[in-house]
Design a protein around this motif. Structure first.
Motif, short mmCIF file in Angstrom:
data_model
loop_
_atom_site.label_atom_id
_atom_site.label_comp_id
_atom_site.label_asym_id
_atom_site.label_seq_id
_atom_site.Cartn_x
_atom_site.Cartn_y
_atom_site.Cartn_z
N LEU A 199 0.85 -1.19 0.00
CA LEU A 199 0.00 0.00 0.00
C LEU A 199 0.88 1.24 0.00
N THR A 200 0.79 2.00 -1.07
CA THR A 200 1.53 3.26 -1.23
C THR A 200 0.55 4.29 -1.77
N PRO A 201 0.94 5.55 -1.84
CA PRO A 201 0.04 6.54 -2.45
C PRO A 201 -0.35 6.16 -3.87
N GLU A 202 0.55 5.48 -4.59
CA GLU A 202 0.26 5.10 -5.98
C GLU A 202 -0.71 3.91 -6.07
N THR A 203 -0.74 3.04 -5.06
CA THR A 203 -1.60 1.86 -5.14
C THR A 203 -2.89 2.01 -4.35
N ASP A 204 -3.00 3.05 -3.54
CA ASP A 204 -4.24 3.28 -2.79
C ASP A 204 -5.40 3.41 -3.77
N THR A 205 -6.45 2.57 -3.57
CA THR A 205 -7.64 2.55 -4.44
C THR A 205 -7.26 2.28 -5.89
N LEU A 206 -6.23 1.49 -6.11
CA LEU A 206 -5.84 1.13 -7.48
C LEU A 206 -7.00 0.48 -8.22
N MET A 207 -7.71 -0.43 -7.54
CA MET A 207 -8.83 -1.12 -8.17
C MET A 207 -10.11 -0.33 -7.94
N ASP A 208 -10.25 0.72 -8.74
CA ASP A 208 -11.46 1.53 -8.70
C ASP A 208 -12.43 1.02 -9.76
N ALA A 209 -13.51 1.73 -9.99
CA ALA A 209 -14.53 1.26 -10.93
C ALA A 209 -13.96 1.07 -12.32
N ALA A 210 -13.10 1.99 -12.77
CA ALA A 210 -12.55 1.89 -14.13
C ALA A 210 -11.68 0.65 -14.29
N ARG A 211 -10.84 0.36 -13.29
CA ARG A 211 -9.96 -0.79 -13.43
C ARG A 211 -10.72 -2.10 -13.20
N LEU A 212 -11.70 -2.11 -12.34
CA LEU A 212 -12.52 -3.31 -12.20
C LEU A 212 -13.24 -3.63 -13.51
N ALA A 213 -13.63 -2.58 -14.24
CA ALA A 213 -14.31 -2.79 -15.52
C ALA A 213 -13.38 -3.38 -16.57
N GLN A 214 -12.07 -3.27 -16.37
CA GLN A 214 -11.12 -3.84 -17.33
C GLN A 214 -10.98 -5.36 -17.19
N LEU A 215 -11.44 -5.90 -16.09
CA LEU A 215 -11.37 -7.35 -15.90
C LEU A 215 -12.37 -8.04 -16.81
N PRO A 216 -12.07 -9.25 -17.27
CA PRO A 216 -13.04 -9.98 -18.09
C PRO A 216 -14.33 -10.22 -17.32
N ARG A 217 -15.43 -10.24 -18.02
CA ARG A 217 -16.71 -10.51 -17.37
C ARG A 217 -16.67 -11.90 -16.75
N GLY A 218 -17.10 -11.99 -15.49
CA GLY A 218 -17.08 -13.27 -14.79
C GLY A 218 -15.81 -13.53 -14.02
N ALA A 219 -14.90 -12.54 -13.97
CA ALA A 219 -13.64 -12.71 -13.26
C ALA A 219 -13.87 -12.79 -11.75
N VAL A 220 -12.87 -13.36 -11.07
CA VAL A 220 -12.87 -13.46 -9.62
C VAL A 220 -11.71 -12.62 -9.09
N LEU A 221 -11.96 -11.88 -8.02
CA LEU A 221 -10.92 -11.06 -7.40
C LEU A 221 -10.58 -11.65 -6.03
N ILE A 222 -9.29 -11.81 -5.75
CA ILE A 222 -8.82 -12.33 -4.47
C ILE A 222 -7.83 -11.32 -3.90
N ASN A 223 -8.10 -10.84 -2.69
CA ASN A 223 -7.23 -9.81 -2.10
C ASN A 223 -6.71 -10.23 -0.73
N PRO A 224 -5.46 -10.74 -0.69
CA PRO A 224 -4.78 -10.94 0.59
C PRO A 224 -3.69 -9.90 0.83
N GLY A 225 -3.69 -8.81 0.03
CA GLY A 225 -2.64 -7.81 0.10
C GLY A 225 -2.93 -6.72 1.11
N ARG A 226 -3.63 -5.69 0.68
CA ARG A 226 -4.02 -4.57 1.53
C ARG A 226 -5.43 -4.16 1.18
N GLY A 227 -6.25 -3.88 2.20
CA GLY A 227 -7.65 -3.57 1.97
C GLY A 227 -7.85 -2.33 1.14
#
Length: 311
Positions: A199-227
């Motif tokens: 978690l850095t200023p550059e990665t905070d909220t990296l996965m916002d609406a725009a980047r989530l939309a870049q994932l293929p439809r039906g993708a699964v997200l797994i986050n053990p990194g930083r909330g």
């Protein structure tokens, strides 16, 4: 003359770490007074947890280094009173192995569709085998020690693994991408996305609406990194719109996750209570002792934090 090593963490951690640290320091040939209390001006090294309550390092005038017990340093790296080297907990085989096991388990869970059968014990005969691993693309954001180890474990199982990092890296078995264009490509090929970025200023909220939309439809997200890598509301919206199939989350912006948080009842979210991995005292003690040995011998310390990068 012995060095004074102050253990600054929760009291229950001392019970866990005292014997392993004493053993590891002795094995490395370091003569040390390992203590939980000391006059600040006598302390040479601090073994540190950011939740210890110690946040003013100015009185520690003899301090040579701070040795973080956690892989994450976002809670201490910006402390203006910390002017000595800061080392992260990296290359702890217990921490790494725990993360590899958790990530591999949940990738396989989603790949095999295990929830469909475990939760569907209702008398219906659900046919249809899952694809094989080489037909399921996995992307890992973050190619540090943990991300690289998880990616290589999944690659050995046959998954095509793409890894992304801010700066270029090469990891055997992983198709490594970097930079903004590399991020776009990495997200586009992520049937399963694993977040293992610091978690850095550059990665905070990296996965916002725009980047989530870049994932293929039906993708699964797994986050053990930083909330804070994820925008919570955008994730829920992507799940509700059926763009994402599921999210398995181990870390959160607020921990423990409040009982009223909308993640808990959401049918497409699995919450685990920050258990993906943790620092194990015996292996972490060896990492700490080796760094103190190096510092006392005038050798370069390992895993030092780059203050500009934040990790």
């Amino acid at each position: 003359m012995p060095v004074t090593v102050l253990f600054a963490a929760k009291s229950e951690r001392w019970e866990e770490y005292e014997a392993p640290l004493r053993t590891a320091l002795a094995e490395k040939g370091v003569t040390a007074d390992l203590v939980t209390e000391a006059a600040p001006e006598t302390v040479d090294y601090i073994v540190y947890a950011p939740n210890s309550g110690l946040d003013d390092f100015r009185p520690y005038t003899r301090l040579k280094a701070v040795l973080n017990l956690w892989a994450g340093v976002e809670d201490v790296v910006g402390n203006p009173t910390l002017r000595v080297p800061l080392a992260r907990m990296v290359d702890d085989e217990g921490l790494t192995q725990g993360m590899v096991e958790w990530v591999t388990g949940h990738v396989l869970r989603h790949h095999l569709g295990m929830d469909r059968h475990i939760l569907g014990q209702d008398g219906l005969w659900r046919t249809g085998a899952p694809p094989l691993a080489f037909d399921r693309r996995v992307t890992i954001l973050g190619l540090g020690a943990l991300g690289a180890a998880c990616g290589q474990a999944l690659a050995r199982l046959g998954f095509p693994v793409t890894g992304w990092s801010r700066s270029p890296k090469q990891v055997e078995g992983i198709d490594c991408l970097a930079g903004p264009e590399g991020l776009d490509a990495a997200l586009a090929r992520a049937d399963i996305l694993v977040l293992l970025l610091p978690l850095t200023p550059e990665t905070d909220t990296l996965m916002d609406a725009a980047r989530l939309a870049q994932l293929p439809r039906g993708a699964v997200l797994i986050n053990p990194g930083r909330g804070a890598l994820i925008e919570d509301e955008a994730l829920i919206a992507a799940l509700d719109a059926d763009h994402l199939a599921h999210a398995t989350l181990d870390v959160f912006r607020e921990e423990p996750l409040p009982p009223e948080h909308p993640f808990w009842p959401h049918p497409k979210i699995t919450v685990t209570p920050h258990i993906a991995s943790e620092t194990r005292a015996p292996s972490a003690a060896r990492v700490i002792a080796e760094n103190i040995r190096r510092a006392e011998a005038g050798a370069p310390m390992l895993h030092l934090v780059d203050r500009e990068k934040g990790y």
